[in-house]
Design a protein around this motif. Sequence first.
Motif, PDB file in Angstrom:
ATOM      1  N   THR A 168     -39.019 -36.595   5.075  1.00 21.93           N
ATOM      2  CA  THR A 168     -40.051 -35.860   5.198  1.00 21.93           C
ATOM      3  C   THR A 168     -40.362 -35.324   6.629  1.00 21.93           C
ATOM      4  O   THR A 168     -40.661 -36.418   7.484  1.00 21.93           O
ATOM      5  CB  THR A 168     -41.215 -36.221   4.459  1.00 21.93           C
ATOM      6  N   SER A 185     -50.774 -30.085  -0.673  1.00 22.88           N
ATOM      7  CA  SER A 185     -49.607 -30.193   0.111  1.00 22.88           C
ATOM      8  C   SER A 185     -48.480 -30.696  -0.537  1.00 22.88           C
ATOM      9  O   SER A 185     -48.340 -31.698  -1.187  1.00 22.88           O
ATOM     10  CB  SER A 185     -49.865 -31.120   1.344  1.00 22.88           C
ATOM     11  N   PHE A 186     -47.219 -30.182  -0.178  1.00 29.01           N
ATOM     12  CA  PHE A 186     -45.922 -30.577  -0.386  1.00 29.01           C
ATOM     13  C   PHE A 186     -45.040 -31.189   0.618  1.00 29.01           C
ATOM     14  O   PHE A 186     -45.339 -30.564   1.891  1.00 29.01           O
ATOM     15  CB  PHE A 186     -45.296 -29.443  -1.310  1.00 29.01           C
ATOM     16  N   GLY A 246     -45.468 -35.900  -6.570  1.00 23.21           N
ATOM     17  CA  GLY A 246     -44.605 -35.207  -5.670  1.00 23.21           C
ATOM     18  C   GLY A 246     -45.394 -34.264  -4.632  1.00 23.21           C
ATOM     19  O   GLY A 246     -44.932 -33.682  -3.718  1.00 23.21           O
ATOM     20  N   TYR A 247     -46.816 -34.370  -4.848  1.00 26.42           N
ATOM     21  CA  TYR A 247     -47.471 -33.522  -3.896  1.00 26.42           C
ATOM     22  C   TYR A 247     -48.861 -34.153  -3.785  1.00 26.42           C
ATOM     23  O   TYR A 247     -49.214 -35.343  -4.446  1.00 26.42           O
ATOM     24  CB  TYR A 247     -47.769 -32.208  -4.290  1.00 26.42           C
ATOM     25  N   SER A 248     -49.761 -33.771  -2.816  1.00 20.53           N
ATOM     26  CA  SER A 248     -50.866 -34.470  -2.537  1.00 20.53           C
ATOM     27  C   SER A 248     -51.994 -33.335  -2.639  1.00 20.53           C
ATOM     28  O   SER A 248     -51.938 -32.037  -2.343  1.00 20.53           O
ATOM     29  CB  SER A 248     -51.023 -34.755  -0.878  1.00 20.53           C
ATOM     30  N   ALA A 272     -42.101 -24.720  -0.271  1.00 27.29           N
ATOM     31  CA  ALA A 272     -41.725 -25.999   0.311  1.00 27.29           C
ATOM     32  C   ALA A 272     -40.210 -26.444  -0.199  1.00 27.29           C
ATOM     33  O   ALA A 272     -39.559 -26.799   0.767  1.00 27.29           O
ATOM     34  CB  ALA A 272     -42.613 -27.094   0.005  1.00 27.29           C
ATOM     35  N   GLN A 273     -39.816 -25.952  -1.274  1.00 29.18           N
ATOM     36  CA  GLN A 273     -38.418 -26.572  -1.723  1.00 29.18           C
ATOM     37  C   GLN A 273     -37.698 -25.727  -1.141  1.00 29.18           C
ATOM     38  O   GLN A 273     -36.472 -26.092  -0.788  1.00 29.18           O
ATOM     39  CB  GLN A 273     -38.521 -26.359  -3.326  1.00 29.18           C
ATOM     40  N   ILE A 316     -50.289 -24.485  -6.564  1.00 26.84           N
ATOM     41  CA  ILE A 316     -49.246 -25.616  -6.593  1.00 26.84           C
ATOM     42  C   ILE A 316     -47.952 -25.174  -7.018  1.00 26.84           C
ATOM     43  O   ILE A 316     -46.730 -25.549  -6.230  1.00 26.84           O
ATOM     44  CB  ILE A 316     -49.815 -26.585  -7.661  1.00 26.84           C
ATOM     45  N   MET A 376     -49.939 -36.729   2.584  1.00 32.22           N
ATOM     46  CA  MET A 376     -48.540 -36.580   2.015  1.00 32.22           C
ATOM     47  C   MET A 376     -47.478 -37.064   3.124  1.00 32.22           C
ATOM     48  O   MET A 376     -46.687 -37.966   2.628  1.00 32.22           O
ATOM     49  CB  MET A 376     -48.207 -34.933   1.999  1.00 32.22           C
ATOM     50  N   ARG A 425     -45.306 -25.289  -4.058  1.00 38.16           N
ATOM     51  CA  ARG A 425     -43.869 -26.161  -4.512  1.00 38.16           C
ATOM     52  C   ARG A 425     -42.872 -25.122  -4.200  1.00 38.16           C
ATOM     53  O   ARG A 425     -41.671 -25.906  -3.525  1.00 38.16           O
ATOM     54  CB  ARG A 425     -43.984 -26.343  -5.913  1.00 38.16           C
ATOM     55  N   ALA A 444     -45.693 -31.677   6.201  1.00 40.23           N
ATOM     56  CA  ALA A 444     -46.229 -31.271   4.999  1.00 40.23           C
ATOM     57  C   ALA A 444     -46.743 -30.038   5.120  1.00 40.23           C
ATOM     58  O   ALA A 444     -47.234 -29.638   6.155  1.00 40.23           O
ATOM     59  CB  ALA A 444     -47.399 -32.195   4.621  1.00 40.23           C
TER      60      ALA A 444
END
Length: 252
Positions: A212, A202-203, A186-188, A241-242, A234, A142, A238, A215
């Motif tokens: 960034t 990960s995000f 947008g994520y890994s 992280a946001q 996810i 990420m 998400r 992560a």
Amino acid sequence: MSQSLLKAVGLLDCFHSKSELSLIELVEMSQLPKTTVFRLVLSLEEAGLLVRVKRSSHDVKYRMGLKLLELGNRVSEQLEYRKIALPYMKQLNEKLNELIHMVAIEGNEAVYVEKLDSSKPVRLVIKVGKRSPLYAGSGPKMLLASMDDAVLNNYLEQLEIQAITENTITSKEALLEEIAKIRERGYSVSKAEHFKDTVGFSFPIKNYNGTTLAALGISIPITDYSKDKEEVIIEEIRKTAQHISTLLGYSG
């Protein structure tokens, strides 16, 4: 690492007990030759890391320079997101009972800067401070995908990929394809690329200008994996992280 650099850092360490030290005191505490100490002190003074305090021709001492405070503040600012993120990482950990981790870039590696363990009997154990190549694992990938293209290309030019597991991406072409996928969604995701029998997601954690910083990831045993569980993880990571990114000023 340069021996002169190590010796210079050792001189700075001498100031842990006293705020001001004379040249003779630095020689005694460092156990280095006087000529070596004098040369290193001059270099540290020139760099702003030491400041000369001259009260008379016979009373000359040195103290740590404000440049060190500036550098320390930069490090503190870079890691401030850990303090902000930790309560929300704990909430995520309590809700899902999975390993929650956060990685950041240092040089050409990813470093695990925070983690919260699962209480499951079968679980992945990661230590804070562990380093990883940027091409293996959900968090490191990420970070890699978040690089500017110029920085990314420079990294890839120097990269020598070594397989960590049988699932590690081992060609630059495949790695570029993976980066494109990460940027698009947008994520890994990592399926046993860095740690065997482990799936990770990960995000990015972003700051006010969209950079960034780290992560945020979740890793689970591959035996616990299902498509339904992936969707739940996810969505939860998400949102977390946001939210952390919003607290850091990100509005994208």
